[in-house]
Design a protein around this motif. Structure first.
Motif, PDB file in Angstrom:
ATOM      1  N   ALA A   1       0.833  -1.202   0.000  1.00  8.34           N
ATOM      2  CA  ALA A   1       0.000   0.000   0.000  1.00  8.34           C
ATOM      3  C   ALA A   1       0.871   1.257   0.000  1.00  8.34           C
ATOM      4  O   ALA A   1       0.573   2.226  -0.704  1.00  8.34           O
ATOM      5  CB  ALA A   1      -0.936   0.000   1.205  1.00  8.34           C
TER       6      ALA A   1
ATOM      7  N   VAL B   1      -6.315   1.465   0.801  1.00 12.72           N
ATOM      8  CA  VAL B   1      -6.474   1.379   2.253  1.00 12.72           C
ATOM      9  C   VAL B   1      -7.140   2.661   2.739  1.00 12.72           C
ATOM     10  O   VAL B   1      -7.285   3.622   1.993  1.00 12.72           O
ATOM     11  CB  VAL B   1      -5.118   1.181   2.980  1.00 12.72           C
ATOM     12  CG1 VAL B   1      -4.476  -0.147   2.595  1.00 12.72           C
ATOM     13  CG2 VAL B   1      -4.173   2.339   2.698  1.00 12.72           C
ATOM     14  N   SER B   2      -7.505   2.697   4.007  1.00 10.81           N
ATOM     15  CA  SER B   2      -8.093   3.911   4.583  1.00 10.81           C
ATOM     16  C   SER B   2      -6.990   4.941   4.823  1.00 10.81           C
ATOM     17  O   SER B   2      -5.813   4.591   4.947  1.00 10.81           O
ATOM     18  CB  SER B   2      -8.786   3.581   5.903  1.00 10.81           C
ATOM     19  OG  SER B   2      -7.824   3.315   6.906  1.00 10.81           O
TER      20      SER B   2
ATOM     21  N   THR C   1      -5.028   4.074   7.966  1.00 11.69           N
ATOM     22  CA  THR C   1      -4.113   2.950   7.752  1.00 11.69           C
ATOM     23  C   THR C   1      -2.876   3.403   6.984  1.00 11.69           C
ATOM     24  O   THR C   1      -1.755   3.032   7.328  1.00 11.69           O
ATOM     25  CB  THR C   1      -4.826   1.804   7.012  1.00 11.69           C
ATOM     26  OG1 THR C   1      -5.906   1.343   7.814  1.00 11.69           O
ATOM     27  CG2 THR C   1      -3.884   0.662   6.694  1.00 11.69           C
TER      28      THR C   1
ATOM     29  N   ARG D   1       0.977   3.204   8.255  1.00 16.41           N
ATOM     30  CA  ARG D   1       1.977   2.440   7.507  1.00 16.41           C
ATOM     31  C   ARG D   1       3.137   3.312   7.044  1.00 16.41           C
ATOM     32  O   ARG D   1       4.279   2.862   6.996  1.00 16.41           O
ATOM     33  CB  ARG D   1       1.315   1.720   6.339  1.00 16.41           C
ATOM     34  CG  ARG D   1       0.412   0.600   6.830  1.00 16.41           C
ATOM     35  CD  ARG D   1      -0.184  -0.176   5.708  1.00 16.41           C
ATOM     36  NE  ARG D   1      -1.112  -1.175   6.199  1.00 16.41           N
ATOM     37  CZ  ARG D   1      -1.803  -1.970   5.404  1.00 16.41           C
ATOM     38  NH1 ARG D   1      -1.663  -1.899   4.090  1.00 16.41           N
ATOM     39  NH2 ARG D   1      -2.640  -2.844   5.917  1.00 16.41           N
TER      40      ARG D   1
END
Length: 189
Positions: A83, A110-111, A114, A118
């Protein structure tokens, strides 16, 4: 890579991390994508010792711009999160356009929360800071081209091209990153 990271750590807390290598026009030589991390609160221009010399050498050589972020191939073992890699690629492709963390998250699948987590755990930065640095690097590259006569334009045009609408903020970010104001970089030498 761990040996490389250890060799690039300094006693004052600054460190450099090799994020990836990329080909340079098919030549045998390549370019390195390096993440420089300075101690909390340390201005980029005030890192001492051999590490400060390395940072200054990279700046003067225009390496921050010439690492060709849009051409670099990030090594999977250095940025293991797919991601984050997708978000980085999205940023490289859309650096001159209005991009939000939400846009990056959609591209990454992804949100936004998130993606924030990350980026922090994988790169030690935020998506917005990563995008800002990418844009600064591209603006720096353009200003160096103006300085060497291979391009024309103004600091305001360059800043606007790379998404900086507040020129005073652009100048402050630029000075923090490169140790001088953008107009100084663009001066013909």
């Amino acid at each position: 890579m761990e040996t490389c990271r250890a060799l690039l750590a300094s006693s004052d807390g600054a460190r450099a991390q090799l994020l990836g290598l990329g080909p340079e026009s098919g030549a045998v030589t390549g370019v390195a994508l390096v993440l420089l991390q300075l101690p909390c609160g340390a201005p980029a221009g005030q890192v001492g010792g051999w590490f400060g010399s390395l940072v200054e050498h990279l700046r003067s050589a225009g390496v921050f711009a010439e690492v060709a972020l849009d051409n670099a191939v990030t090594l999977a073992d250095e940025v293991p999160d797919a991601a984050v890699r997708r978000a980085m690629a999205y940023c490289a492709e859309h650096a001159g356009e209005p991009v939000s963390v939400a846009d990056m998250a959609v591209a990454a699948g992804v949100s936004p929360r998130t993606l924030q987590d990350r980026f922090r755990s994988g790169l030690g930065t935020t998506p917005a800071a990563y995008l800002r640095r990418l844009r600064l690097d591209r603006a720096h590259r353009d200003l160096l081209r103006i300085a060497d006569g291979s391009a024309s334009g103004t600091v305001a045009e360059v800043a606007t091209r790379w998404g900086f609408t507040h020129l005073s903020r652009f100048a402050a970010y630029y000075r923090e990153a490169y140790g001088q104001v953008p107009s100084r970089t663009a001066e013909r030498r």
